[in-house]
Scaffold this motif. Sequence first.
Motif, short mmCIF file in Angstrom:
data_model
loop_
_atom_site.label_atom_id
_atom_site.label_comp_id
_atom_site.label_asym_id
_atom_site.label_seq_id
_atom_site.Cartn_x
_atom_site.Cartn_y
_atom_site.Cartn_z
N ALA A 148 0.87 -1.27 -0.03
CA ALA A 148 -0.03 0.00 -0.05
C ALA A 148 0.89 1.16 -0.05
O ALA A 148 0.62 2.14 -0.61
CB ALA A 148 -0.89 0.01 1.17
N LEU A 149 1.91 1.36 0.75
CA LEU A 149 2.93 2.46 0.99
C LEU A 149 3.45 2.88 -0.65
O LEU A 149 3.70 3.61 -1.08
CB LEU A 149 4.01 2.25 1.83
CG LEU A 149 5.07 3.25 1.84
CD1 LEU A 149 4.25 4.74 1.99
CD2 LEU A 149 5.97 3.01 2.92
N THR A 150 4.03 1.52 -1.30
CA THR A 150 4.49 1.67 -2.23
C THR A 150 3.49 2.08 -3.55
O THR A 150 4.00 2.74 -4.69
CB THR A 150 5.33 0.42 -2.77
OG1 THR A 150 4.62 -0.75 -2.65
CG2 THR A 150 6.59 0.49 -1.87
N ALA A 151 2.55 1.74 -3.30
CA ALA A 151 1.11 2.04 -4.36
C ALA A 151 1.14 3.71 -4.28
O ALA A 151 0.96 4.54 -5.08
CB ALA A 151 0.21 1.26 -4.04
N ARG A 152 1.09 4.08 -3.24
CA ARG A 152 0.71 5.50 -3.04
C ARG A 152 2.03 6.46 -3.38
O ARG A 152 1.82 7.35 -4.19
CB ARG A 152 0.76 5.81 -1.44
CG ARG A 152 -0.80 5.56 -1.05
CD ARG A 152 -1.21 6.08 0.42
NE ARG A 152 -0.22 6.04 1.61
CZ ARG A 152 -0.09 5.06 2.12
NH1 ARG A 152 -1.34 4.08 2.16
NH2 ARG A 152 0.68 4.94 3.21
N MET A 153 3.21 5.88 -3.37
CA MET A 153 4.54 6.63 -3.73
C MET A 153 4.50 6.53 -5.35
O MET A 153 4.53 7.48 -5.94
CB MET A 153 5.60 5.91 -3.28
CG MET A 153 5.74 6.00 -1.73
SD MET A 153 7.21 4.88 -1.09
CE MET A 153 8.69 5.23 -2.10
N ALA A 154 4.09 5.50 -5.94
CA ALA A 154 4.11 5.22 -7.27
C ALA A 154 3.02 5.91 -7.98
O ALA A 154 3.36 6.73 -9.13
CB ALA A 154 3.98 3.70 -7.86
N GLY B 206 3.40 13.34 -14.80
CA GLY B 206 2.52 13.22 -16.08
C GLY B 206 2.59 11.81 -16.66
O GLY B 206 2.62 11.83 -17.94
N GLY B 207 2.59 10.70 -15.87
CA GLY B 207 2.55 9.51 -16.59
C GLY B 207 3.85 8.85 -16.88
O GLY B 207 4.19 8.19 -17.85
N ARG B 208 5.01 9.44 -16.24
CA ARG B 208 6.62 8.95 -16.75
C ARG B 208 7.20 7.90 -15.87
O ARG B 208 8.16 7.76 -15.88
CB ARG B 208 7.36 9.99 -16.95
CG ARG B 208 6.97 11.28 -17.98
CD ARG B 208 7.93 12.15 -18.49
NE ARG B 208 7.76 13.28 -17.45
CZ ARG B 208 8.90 13.87 -16.94
NH1 ARG B 208 10.12 13.46 -17.26
NH2 ARG B 208 8.82 14.90 -16.21
N PHE C 91 -4.10 -0.82 -7.27
CA PHE C 91 -4.47 0.08 -8.57
C PHE C 91 -5.71 -0.11 -9.07
O PHE C 91 -6.24 0.79 -9.82
CB PHE C 91 -2.75 -0.09 -9.22
CG PHE C 91 -2.00 0.59 -8.99
CD1 PHE C 91 -2.03 2.23 -9.14
CD2 PHE C 91 -0.73 0.13 -8.33
CE1 PHE C 91 -0.91 2.86 -8.77
CE2 PHE C 91 0.29 1.03 -7.64
CZ PHE C 91 0.14 2.48 -7.93
N GLY C 92 -5.77 -1.60 -9.53
CA GLY C 92 -6.90 -1.91 -10.25
C GLY C 92 -8.35 -1.27 -9.58
O GLY C 92 -9.20 -0.82 -10.31
N PHE D 15 -5.94 8.49 -4.86
CA PHE D 15 -5.46 9.35 -6.02
C PHE D 15 -5.09 8.04 -6.95
O PHE D 15 -3.79 7.84 -6.86
CB PHE D 15 -4.39 10.31 -5.71
CG PHE D 15 -5.10 11.25 -4.80
CD1 PHE D 15 -5.84 12.38 -5.21
CD2 PHE D 15 -4.90 10.94 -3.39
CE1 PHE D 15 -6.52 13.32 -4.10
CE2 PHE D 15 -5.28 12.02 -2.27
CZ PHE D 15 -6.02 13.20 -2.57
N PRO D 16 -5.81 7.74 -7.99
CA PRO D 16 -5.12 6.82 -8.89
C PRO D 16 -4.15 7.38 -9.90
O PRO D 16 -3.95 8.60 -10.07
CB PRO D 16 -6.56 6.70 -9.91
CG PRO D 16 -7.35 7.51 -9.85
CD PRO D 16 -7.24 8.17 -8.28
N PRO D 17 -3.30 6.64 -10.39
CA PRO D 17 -2.43 7.13 -11.39
C PRO D 17 -2.65 7.41 -12.71
O PRO D 17 -3.93 7.24 -13.20
CB PRO D 17 -1.45 5.89 -11.39
CG PRO D 17 -2.47 4.75 -11.50
CD PRO D 17 -3.27 5.04 -10.48
N VAL D 18 -1.97 8.02 -13.46
CA VAL D 18 -2.26 8.61 -14.95
C VAL D 18 -2.25 7.39 -15.74
O VAL D 18 -3.43 7.34 -16.49
CB VAL D 18 -1.00 9.71 -15.56
CG1 VAL D 18 -1.26 9.77 -16.91
CG2 VAL D 18 -1.12 10.86 -14.52
#
Length: 386
Positions: free
Chosen positions: A84-90, A98-100, A141-142, A166-169
Amino acid sequence: MQVFWFIPTHGDTRYLGTSDGGRVFDFDYARQIASAVDSLGYEGVLLPTGRSCEDAWVTASSLIGATRNLKFLVAIRPGIASPALTARMASTFDRLSGGRLLINVVTGGDAGELEGDGFFADHAERYAVTDEFLRIWREIFGKSHTGESVDFEGEHLRATGAKLFFPPVQTPYPPLYFGGSSDVARQIAAEQLDVYLTWGEPLADVAEKIADVRTRAAKLGRTLRFGLRLHVIVRETEDEAWRAADSLISKLDDETIARVQAQFAKMDSEGQRRMAALHGGRRDRLVIAPNLWAGVGLVRGGAGTALVGDGPSVAARLREYADLGIDTFILSGYPHLEEAYRFAELVFPHLPRRVREKLGGHGKVSLSGPIGEVMANNIVPQASQS
């Protein structure tokens, strides 16, 4: 082809195994390399992980604003940090850049280093933890795109109400890269990863790995992409390149080689074992295939081979790997700033690569010239006829 470069967060050098010609790694040097490879057209950069390096996440985050297009391949470490922590970081990094972001899943093969970080587990248990970690991470993430939470009960890891607000780009998550030569590593790659990475071994060995992982994935109804990690020593002629390779280890003494190889032998990494077996710690066994040299692995852990030659020769060897199914090449050279320019100038013209558009409203990269310095105010330099 996608060509990546490398940010040497453990320091840089002109000579392996000695402080002569060494460079301290700091923000200014990181920014120089990142800015250079971004402008030269490399797709991304790998940042290494481990106690011998500056932190990859902090370093990569500091370089977001110094780059426009560059993607950052940054490690997550199952067993050291929670899913969960690394998911938030990522997700934060992906949104701010911007999705990089690209994710490098590193299980680790040095028990001593892992124990120093508080993770006590043998080889089999480390990969079992990696498997559960990825299942939680991917599900977080899903479900982030629908606002749901995750519950998971595994043998090693648990999660109750794990949620990413806050989901990723990138959807469903930044692509997952992973390397591992053992049977269990290959199976995890087939089941859960997007890109399988291998170090620079002879063509037949790389072909076997790709075929095996591809077959495992196909049985599960999945497909993967493949990447190769190795060093490059490129010069205008073959002789110059081989002299540069010799120079790189010219200050390296046999005592240091023996001490480093003994340390590698204590690790339970199958990939590290395969790297060491290529040369056996001997200077007279370093050329292991056409243009493929194992001298870096005398003292460097992980990727220990380099392609050595002129531009057309190195490009030809890369195309041979591409014919096996490799589409991503993660390269490096010593020192990393100068070699990034050298490789781009001498090898890029011989590789099939897309012309990338710059972000931020700056339009396409101009390849129309003039390329080189204009002479006497109005004479444009001409391409060589040779």
